[in-house]
Design an enzyme around this catalytic site. Structure first.
Site, short mmCIF file in Angstrom:
data_model
loop_
_atom_site.label_atom_id
_atom_site.label_comp_id
_atom_site.label_asym_id
_atom_site.label_seq_id
_atom_site.Cartn_x
_atom_site.Cartn_y
_atom_site.Cartn_z
N LYS B 190 36.93 -61.41 -41.18
CA LYS B 190 36.37 -61.46 -42.51
C LYS B 190 37.37 -61.80 -43.63
O LYS B 190 38.43 -61.38 -43.76
CB LYS B 190 35.78 -60.13 -42.61
CG LYS B 190 35.11 -60.15 -44.08
CD LYS B 190 34.46 -58.70 -44.21
CE LYS B 190 34.24 -58.23 -45.88
NZ LYS B 190 33.35 -57.18 -45.83
N LYS B 192 37.64 -62.15 -47.70
CA LYS B 192 37.09 -61.76 -48.75
C LYS B 192 37.23 -62.90 -49.74
O LYS B 192 38.28 -63.42 -49.96
CB LYS B 192 38.02 -60.75 -49.32
CG LYS B 192 37.61 -60.15 -50.96
CD LYS B 192 36.30 -59.49 -51.05
CE LYS B 192 36.38 -58.17 -50.41
NZ LYS B 192 35.08 -57.46 -50.65
N ASP B 220 32.89 -63.08 -47.61
CA ASP B 220 32.09 -62.01 -48.51
C ASP B 220 32.74 -62.51 -49.77
O ASP B 220 33.68 -61.92 -50.19
CB ASP B 220 32.59 -60.62 -47.92
CG ASP B 220 32.11 -59.38 -48.99
OD1 ASP B 220 31.55 -59.96 -50.02
OD2 ASP B 220 32.68 -58.35 -48.88
N ASN B 222 31.24 -61.15 -52.49
CA ASN B 222 31.01 -60.03 -53.47
C ASN B 222 30.09 -60.87 -54.70
O ASN B 222 30.47 -60.45 -55.76
CB ASN B 222 32.46 -59.45 -54.03
CG ASN B 222 32.69 -58.40 -53.25
OD1 ASN B 222 33.79 -58.50 -52.60
ND2 ASN B 222 31.91 -57.52 -52.76
N GLU B 245 28.21 -62.42 -46.51
CA GLU B 245 28.12 -61.26 -46.89
C GLU B 245 27.93 -61.18 -48.43
O GLU B 245 28.75 -62.06 -49.14
CB GLU B 245 29.12 -60.17 -46.37
CG GLU B 245 29.18 -59.18 -47.00
CD GLU B 245 30.26 -58.01 -46.43
OE1 GLU B 245 31.10 -58.28 -45.53
OE2 GLU B 245 30.81 -57.16 -47.21
N ASN B 268 26.85 -55.09 -48.49
CA ASN B 268 27.17 -53.58 -49.05
C ASN B 268 27.01 -53.52 -50.33
O ASN B 268 27.54 -52.68 -51.10
CB ASN B 268 28.40 -53.17 -48.61
CG ASN B 268 29.41 -53.74 -49.30
OD1 ASN B 268 29.62 -54.85 -49.51
ND2 ASN B 268 30.11 -53.17 -50.20
N ASP B 292 28.50 -47.34 -44.92
CA ASP B 292 29.78 -47.02 -45.56
C ASP B 292 29.62 -45.50 -45.59
O ASP B 292 28.59 -45.11 -46.57
CB ASP B 292 30.09 -47.58 -46.63
CG ASP B 292 31.46 -46.91 -47.22
OD1 ASP B 292 31.91 -45.75 -46.89
OD2 ASP B 292 32.15 -48.00 -47.98
N HIS B 319 31.16 -51.05 -43.73
CA HIS B 319 32.05 -51.60 -44.83
C HIS B 319 33.19 -50.78 -44.86
O HIS B 319 33.46 -49.61 -44.60
CB HIS B 319 31.08 -51.44 -45.79
CG HIS B 319 31.83 -51.76 -47.25
ND1 HIS B 319 32.13 -50.52 -48.16
CD2 HIS B 319 32.25 -52.67 -47.94
CE1 HIS B 319 32.94 -51.03 -49.17
NE2 HIS B 319 32.95 -52.32 -49.39
N ASN B 321 36.58 -49.78 -48.13
CA ASN B 321 37.33 -49.90 -49.16
C ASN B 321 38.84 -49.42 -48.89
O ASN B 321 39.02 -48.94 -47.72
CB ASN B 321 37.01 -49.12 -50.35
CG ASN B 321 35.66 -49.58 -51.05
OD1 ASN B 321 34.57 -49.01 -51.30
ND2 ASN B 321 35.82 -50.95 -51.55
#
Lengths: 422, 422
Positions: B190, B192, B220, B222, B245, B268, B292, B319, B321
């Site tokens: 994945k 980011k 992803d 965001n 994502e 998420n 999560d 998910h 963090n």
């Protein structure tokens, strides 16, 4: 507690006397069937489950039982996958249809259920914990049940009158309610309808309201009505019913009624497995789902149903078929640990005339509610003498599959079970 | 085991070094914060939980901890209701917004989570069972995680270069992936995104596909992109991504992208609490929800989410963090017991440089997967020296709330975190 493997799975079909209770499919036969499941582990513990006794189901339960030796009682995922390999997509519908349509998924869930309950019973016994603790802890110390009224004959043909007598009109229904509430203290009332023309059943509801001004009332005709009739009845009973249960078949029909009914519609017939939920949500067909761990796949699966209902703003109640004490204990633990259960649960306990497979003393009704058993597991113990006697009754009674319609037809030639009827 | 009451609840904020990882909100600060929860019972057992370290959240966690003495560790319903009385509808949003919107329900769930995990840890320790057994039994012996790549700077300003070096273009990303996969054996990747213009990130995905022809890939950003940009990227990466994502904010926008994207959209950010699910289902905005347990309310709540997703045909991933070993253990037990989890889970473990609050030896990656700990409870033990050291780091580091945007702004004056950016 490491390594709590199943060493033996015992399956025992039983029968117990059942009064001639009427519904939209016909009438209860003189004997109700159940299957008792015992899971044993090497250290002498045993866990209990209870399920339907119909032969096609019993055969699947027996095949499932044969696959479970060696399974750890905490491995509920493994339980489902092992049972899936023997059920193999079979579909064993009820003959009576009173719990809605059948499917391979629902059939599997019905077979898994008694074993899942027995595994939870064993988990609790091994850890010294009541099942409600394994389900998240009880949010109520006693679980309210409702008075479950039936139109009924005075007696089975050829038999003596039973203790309840006839209930074939509003007066009979009110008399039945008074007696049941005197004895059990129930705080709400459900009338099984779909037996007489809707106007008569509305009359019975009015009579109940007159006799019990403060008891929440429900009416359940088991899909005996068309959409139009359902809407008319809903309008006539507006302000009288806390919910109207399964007036008409199927989610699309229910949705049409729901759009015009002043009270929530409840169901244990158009939402009977997880696959039914997307349509129900999309159509807005039901306001309350009556869960039933016997066909939703056990107690944890019923909690998953509760989660889906909560997420989509659907209320939760609990359904019952004729059952004995193992199921009453399981229902009570589940209901006690389900915060969103907002209605009194259904139960057939008053109709079983004190007959049970569990030892007396633990399960009792106080002000219409069953105190949650506080012993380990389900908290109930098998009465082996009763089990043997009831198994003998099973062997002798001649009934192998519940058939309310066939029994009614033998007594009333020409009886047609076609629904909706009105 | 009857009567396993909490006698003490200890809450310890800690900090650990974090590399300068870039995202659509800014850049990770030099220290990541976490809060460690220990629940003790009278018989000497202790259960562990791990959660966010941001001050507004920490304060709620401390208030919750003060209410838990006397609670039975099986009473998870009681846990939630006790904590609800102290959280009292508070809403403590993340400063970074990387886990979507905030709400009182999500805030409560975030506070409940570490205590619920600690209660399950205690239930398992008391009964000699790994947590996965309490969740229904493991369906996999090891849980696959993915290589979680970040664009990053070579170093925090003023510091030495970290062990990973820079990754600011496709070559840097591929080099990072190679090193991470060499070391951990991850079988999927994945990236980011949301850091550079979308065309650059698509280029990085192409480079990853070239270097890793068989690894499933995810991107992803965001919610850094508009609907139009998201559709363009989706079309350009068709056949390259197993899922895309959170390309754009909100369920309505996601639904517009989903209708035209060749791959499933995952989230998420637009589905972050049960209240978001009806809209997502109704709009068809997401194909995969990244669960999560830290903000869904714990492990059992995550199982309820899994049930809703399964019912509505939504896929399930997980998910992450920045986290430490208690969370990795909890995620692994949950994932092991969740049959419908069909994707490798996210983890930040490679970014924590071997720093942990748990004793080494139990948690390890084998071919990209973490073998499920088989000891009682979570199976991990607190390293008290490390906890003391990391608490000291918390006291010294000066950071009290994660603020990727503020840190970026200090380094790049004029940085605007407005999303969508492209």
């Amino acid at each position: 507690m490491t390594g709590l493997q199943i060493t033996e799975a015992v399956v025992t079909p039983i029968a117990f006397p059942d009064p001639p209770l009427l519904n939209s499919s016909g009438v209860h036969e003189p004997w109700a069937l159940r299957t008792i499941v015992e899971l044993r582990t090497g250290d002498g513990l045993a866990g209990l489950g209870e399920t339907y006794g119909d032969l096609p189901h019993l055969e699947l339960v027996r095949r499932a039982a044969a696959e479970l030796v060696g399974l750890d009682v905490f491995d509920l995922n493994g339980l489902t996958s092992r049972i899936a390999t023997v059920v193999r997509g079979a579909d064993a519908p009820d003959a009576h249809g009173l719990t809605g349509g059948s499917s391979p998924a629902k059939t599997l869930a019905r077979v898994v259920s008694p074993f899942e309950v027995a595994c939870l019973d064993l988990q609790g016994r091994a850890s010294g914990r009541p099942v409600c603790d394994l389900l998240g802890g009880k949010v109520r110390d006693a679980v309210p049940y409702g008075a479950y009224l039936f139109y009924k004959w005075e007696r089975h043909p050829g038999a003596e009158p039973d203790e309840w007598g006839a209930a074939l009109d509003p007066d009979g229904v009110v008399e039945q309610a008074k007696r049941m509430i005197d004895e059990y203290g129930f705080g709400s009332i459900k009338l099984k309808g779909g037996v007489f023309p809707p106007a008569d059943e509305v009359e019975a509801i009015r009579a109940l309201r007159h006799a019990f001004p403060d008891h929440p009332l429900r009416l359940d005709p088991n899909t005996a009505w068309t959409v139009e009739t359902s809407v008319l009845v809903a309008e006539e009973t507006g302000g009288l019913l806390e919910y109207l249960e399964d007036p008409t078949p199927g989610n699309p029909g229910m949705a049409q009624v729901a759009a015009r009914a002043p009270m929530p519609l409840a169901t244990n017939m158009c939402v009977v497995s997880f696959a039914d939920l997307p349509e129900a949500v999309s159509l807005g067909s039901v306001g309350v789902v009556l869960s039933d761990h016997h066909y939703w796949g056990g107690l944890r699966a019923s909690q998953r149903l509760a989660a889906v209902c909560e997420t989509f703003g659907i209320g939760l109640s609990m359904h019952s078929n004729s059952h004995l004490g193992i199921s009453l204990a399981a229902m009570t633990h589940l209901a006690a640990a389900t915060p969103t259960l907002a209605y009194a649960c259904d139960t057939h306990t008053p109709w079983q005339s004190g007959v049970d497979v569990v030892q007396p003393g633990v399960l009792r009704f106080e002000a219409g509610a069953v105190p949650v058993p506080d012993g380990p597991g389900l908290g109930v113990e098998l009465d082996r003498d009763a089990l043997a006697r009831m198994h003998e009754d099973y062997l002798q009674c001649g009934i192998r599959q519940r058939d309310d319609t066939g029994y009614m037809r033998r007594l009333t030639p020409g009886y047609r079970p076609t629904l909706p009827r009105w």
